[in-house]
Design an enzyme around this catalytic site. Structure first.
Site, PDB file in Angstrom:
ATOM      1  N   GLU A  83       5.180   6.171  19.625  1.00  6.86           N
ATOM      2  CA  GLU A  83       5.910   6.050  18.358  1.00  6.86           C
ATOM      3  C   GLU A  83       5.278   6.879  17.242  1.00  6.86           C
ATOM      4  O   GLU A  83       4.777   6.337  16.257  1.00  6.86           O
ATOM      5  CB  GLU A  83       5.933   4.581  17.920  1.00  6.86           C
ATOM      6  CG  GLU A  83       6.580   3.676  18.927  1.00  6.86           C
ATOM      7  CD  GLU A  83       6.407   2.202  18.578  1.00  6.86           C
ATOM      8  OE1 GLU A  83       7.216   1.406  19.055  1.00  6.86           O
ATOM      9  OE2 GLU A  83       5.465   1.852  17.828  1.00  6.86           O
ATOM     10  N   PRO A  84       5.286   8.191  17.382  1.00  3.13           N
ATOM     11  CA  PRO A  84       4.681   9.011  16.340  1.00  3.13           C
ATOM     12  C   PRO A  84       5.595   9.175  15.132  1.00  3.13           C
ATOM     13  O   PRO A  84       6.805   9.379  15.279  1.00  3.13           O
ATOM     14  CB  PRO A  84       4.487  10.366  17.035  1.00  3.13           C
ATOM     15  CG  PRO A  84       5.591  10.421  18.040  1.00  3.13           C
ATOM     16  CD  PRO A  84       5.850   8.999  18.472  1.00  3.13           C
ATOM     17  N   GLY A  85       5.042   9.078  13.950  1.00  4.29           N
ATOM     18  CA  GLY A  85       5.798   9.351  12.729  1.00  4.29           C
ATOM     19  C   GLY A  85       5.153  10.512  12.002  1.00  4.29           C
ATOM     20  O   GLY A  85       5.654  11.632  11.977  1.00  4.29           O
ATOM     21  N   TYR A 145      -4.131   4.951  -1.312  1.00  3.04           N
ATOM     22  CA  TYR A 145      -5.130   4.989  -0.234  1.00  3.04           C
ATOM     23  C   TYR A 145      -6.325   5.870  -0.558  1.00  3.04           C
ATOM     24  O   TYR A 145      -7.213   6.033   0.282  1.00  3.04           O
ATOM     25  CB  TYR A 145      -4.515   5.571   1.055  1.00  3.04           C
ATOM     26  CG  TYR A 145      -3.231   4.967   1.530  1.00  3.04           C
ATOM     27  CD1 TYR A 145      -3.147   3.607   1.870  1.00  3.04           C
ATOM     28  CD2 TYR A 145      -2.099   5.755   1.693  1.00  3.04           C
ATOM     29  CE1 TYR A 145      -1.958   3.072   2.336  1.00  3.04           C
ATOM     30  CE2 TYR A 145      -0.902   5.223   2.168  1.00  3.04           C
ATOM     31  CZ  TYR A 145      -0.845   3.886   2.481  1.00  3.04           C
ATOM     32  OH  TYR A 145       0.330   3.357   2.955  1.00  3.04           O
ATOM     33  N   CYS A 166       2.968   7.703 -16.093  1.00  2.00           N
ATOM     34  CA  CYS A 166       2.154   6.982 -17.066  1.00  2.00           C
ATOM     35  C   CYS A 166       1.163   6.021 -16.431  1.00  2.00           C
ATOM     36  O   CYS A 166       1.306   4.799 -16.536  1.00  2.00           O
ATOM     37  CB  CYS A 166       3.063   6.260 -18.046  1.00  2.00           C
ATOM     38  SG  CYS A 166       4.067   7.428 -18.956  1.00  2.00           S
ATOM     39  N   GLU A 167       0.180   6.593 -15.758  1.00  2.00           N
ATOM     40  CA  GLU A 167      -0.936   5.849 -15.192  1.00  2.00           C
ATOM     41  C   GLU A 167      -2.101   6.807 -15.086  1.00  2.00           C
ATOM     42  O   GLU A 167      -1.922   7.936 -14.604  1.00  2.00           O
ATOM     43  CB  GLU A 167      -0.618   5.380 -13.762  1.00  2.00           C
ATOM     44  CG  GLU A 167       0.264   4.180 -13.705  1.00  2.00           C
ATOM     45  CD  GLU A 167      -0.190   3.159 -12.659  1.00  2.00           C
ATOM     46  OE1 GLU A 167      -1.346   3.235 -12.199  1.00  2.00           O
ATOM     47  OE2 GLU A 167       0.636   2.307 -12.333  1.00  2.00           O
ATOM     48  N   TYR A 190       5.371   9.921   4.753  1.00  2.00           N
ATOM     49  CA  TYR A 190       4.961   8.836   3.856  1.00  2.00           C
ATOM     50  C   TYR A 190       4.825   9.283   2.404  1.00  2.00           C
ATOM     51  O   TYR A 190       4.054   8.715   1.643  1.00  2.00           O
ATOM     52  CB  TYR A 190       3.654   8.179   4.336  1.00  2.00           C
ATOM     53  CG  TYR A 190       3.785   7.624   5.743  1.00  2.00           C
ATOM     54  CD1 TYR A 190       4.548   6.494   5.980  1.00  2.00           C
ATOM     55  CD2 TYR A 190       3.183   8.249   6.830  1.00  2.00           C
ATOM     56  CE1 TYR A 190       4.700   5.989   7.260  1.00  2.00           C
ATOM     57  CE2 TYR A 190       3.334   7.753   8.116  1.00  2.00           C
ATOM     58  CZ  TYR A 190       4.092   6.620   8.328  1.00  2.00           C
ATOM     59  OH  TYR A 190       4.250   6.131   9.584  1.00  2.00           O
TER      60      TYR A 190
HETATM   61  C1  LIG Z   1       4.097   3.012  11.215  1.00  2.00           C
HETATM   62  C2  LIG Z   1       4.247   2.745  12.649  1.00  2.00           C
HETATM   63  C3  LIG Z   1       4.230   3.790  13.569  1.00  2.00           C
HETATM   64  C4  LIG Z   1       4.023   5.222  13.174  1.00  2.00           C
HETATM   65  O1  LIG Z   1       2.763   5.518  12.688  1.00  2.00           O
HETATM   66  P1  LIG Z   1       2.394   7.052  12.422  1.00  2.00           P
HETATM   67  O2  LIG Z   1       1.022   7.035  11.928  1.00  2.00           O
HETATM   68  O3  LIG Z   1       3.342   7.573  11.420  1.00  2.00           O
HETATM   69  O4  LIG Z   1       2.503   7.754  13.728  1.00  2.00           O
HETATM   70  C5  LIG Z   1       4.464   3.481  14.892  1.00  2.00           C
HETATM   71  N1  LIG Z   1       4.682   2.208  15.300  1.00  2.00           N
HETATM   72  C6  LIG Z   1       4.696   1.183  14.440  1.00  2.00           C
HETATM   73  C7  LIG Z   1       4.960  -0.168  14.945  1.00  2.00           C
HETATM   74  C8  LIG Z   1       4.473   1.411  13.096  1.00  2.00           C
HETATM   75  O5  LIG Z   1       4.481   0.387  12.253  1.00  2.00           O
END
Ligand SMILES: *Cc1c(COP(=O)(O)O)cnc(C)c1O
Length: 444
Positions: free
Chosen positions: A302-304, A346, A373-374, A402
């Site tokens: 599950e890469p984002g 972060y 404004c911070e 993100y």
């Molecule tokens: C956020 C998330 C991801 C993706 O994370 P990345 O760092 O963007 O790859 C995959 N699985 C789950 C369940 C998440 O909450």
């Protein structure tokens, strides 16, 4: 662009893969001169490079399937999503990980195959679960015991059998920021093994007539620059797989090690290659499956961030300058925490490049401030840059994940336009917000 240019272009390993010099000597992405893009679409502008997206999707699929052919890649929608982008990712062969009714609605409206969508979250709402089941999402990833009953009720109501995974909290630290480590025991996410909660959930699922237990999921956090947490996590999960087989007679058909694969934000960072993550995860899984005598499960990653992070560049116009002698020089840009909350939230660090003169030498140490404004609205604290002139363009690489996804209308900022570049042509996939958008929901 020639190979030499690619190798020597400043920040070339942080910028999109097509970054280079335009004929006029400016930063070009996807064959488009950034100044031309800004003249057309304004700043702040988010430019996404189609070729980088294509290559990252291909690398994700190719690297993992080379290790374990029965692997699917789900794009983590929360990193960045809208309808056109969902269609692009689906066309490149990925499914989706969704974490809200909103993401499911957008994916549905984009026309993606909902069977490729996995629904996550530690407190999914009743309406979200009903929508997920009715939309025909492939899997719901159950996060807690209450949810077993809720998903069973939603599936019964819809008259379907819903395939589910459980999210297990393996008790492994991803060694990332405390706000984004999610695999440890002290986290709101997932069912711990050591407390017996994970086993109790599996038993409850097996007993639920409208649920089909398919397997296990973990997600250690993000970004994870090391391989060792994945190895440790897979080992813990493998022991649990064998344990559930021996004690409950339950087979795990599917396994997800989650996402969290890192991208470089700073010049000196060198995250592991896709192939290294694939080898660590699939290699460990194969070794453990052999040793413990279970069949290799279907794997979904599950890469984002690692799909879109590098593809995106944020382009700002430089404005005011404030020198506090002996303390700091602030140079402000026309965006900031409304489009990128990561530095404030972060402490995330970034590099920047003068888009109209990419090869200009650094001349001074400054902090790049946002316009909101911070006092905490500082995008980059302490960076050496050429002396910035008001009106020139400053580009921040690795801006694809993100940032817009976490953007806000703080100070009633207009969210930026998003343009997709490919082979010399640019396509607007989200227009800049206007005052009308800000007032569209007002009543009275
Ligand atoms: C956020 C998330 C991801 C993706 O994370 P990345 O760092 O963007 O790859 C995959 N699985 C789950 C369940 C998440 O909450």
């Amino acid at each position: 662009m020639t190979q030499t240019q690619a190798a020597t272009f400043p920040l070339s390993h942080l910028l999109p893969m097509t970054a280079g010099l335009s004929p006029s000597g400016r930063l070009a992405i996807g064959g488009c001169d950034t100044l031309d893009l800004v003249r057309e679409y304004g700043t702040p502008l988010y430019v996404y490079d189609m070729e980088t997206i294509r290559q990252q999707c291909a690398l994700a699929l190719g690297s993992f399937r080379a290790e374990h052919a029965d692997t699917d890649v789900l794009y983590a929608s929360k990193a960045f999503l809208n309808r056109p982008f969902a269609r692009i990712v689906a066309d490149l062969g990925l499914g989706f990980d969704a974490v809200s009714g909103g993401e499911i609605a957008v994916l549905g409206a984009a026309g993606v195959d909902m069977g490729t969508v996995y629904f996550h979250g530690n407190n999914k709402g009743l309406d979200e679960l009903a929508l997920a089941v009715a939309s025909g999402v492939g899997r719901i990833v159950i996060d807690n015991l209450l949810e077993v009953a809720l998903v069973e009720a939603a599936a019964r109501e819809a008259g379907v059998t819903q395939g589910v995974l459980i999210r297990v909290s393996p008790g492994v630290d991803g060694h990332t920021h405390e706000k984004t480590t999610t695999g440890i025991l002290d986290t709101k996410f997932g069912l711990p093994i050591v407390t017996g909660a994970a086993e109790a959930a599996i038993k409850a699922i097996v007993d639920a007539p409208h649920l089909e237990f398919r397997g296990l999921h973990m997600h250690l956090g993000s970004p994870i620059f090391e391989l060792e947490p994945y190895v440790a996590g897979v080992e813990v999960m493998a022991e649990f797989i064998a344990d559930m087989r021996d004690r409950l007679g339950v087979e795990v058909h599917e396994f997800s090690p989650g996402g969290g694969f890192a991208v470089a934000y700073l010049g000196e960072q060198e995250p592991p290659a896709w192939s290294a993550y694939a080898q660590a995860i699939c290699g460990t899984l194969k070794r453990e499956a052999d040793a413990r005598g279970f069949a290799l499960p279907h794997v979904t990653i599950e890469p984002g961030r690692s799909i879109v992070g590098r593809a995106g560049v944020a382009i700002y116009t430089v404005g005011a300058r404030k020198e506090v002698p002996g303390i700091r020089t602030f140079v402000s840009v026309d965006g900031g925490m409304a489009d990128n909350i990561r530095p404030a939230m972060y402490g995330s660090k970034y590099e920047a490049i003068t888009a109209e003169r990419p090869f200009a030498a650094a001349e001074e140490l400054v902090s790049v401030a946002g316009k909101y404004c911070e006092s905490g609205d500082v995008l980059i604290r302490d960076i050496r840059l050429p002396r910035l002139q008001a009106g020139e363009l400053l580009a921040i690489p690795a801006a694809g994940a993100y940032q817009l996804a976490m953007s806000s209308n703080y100070n009633l900022a207009y969210k930026p336009a998003v343009v997709l570049v490919d082979n010399g042509s640019a396509r607007l996939i989200r227009r800049r917000e206007t005052a009308d958008d800000l007032m569209a929901l007002d009543i009275g």
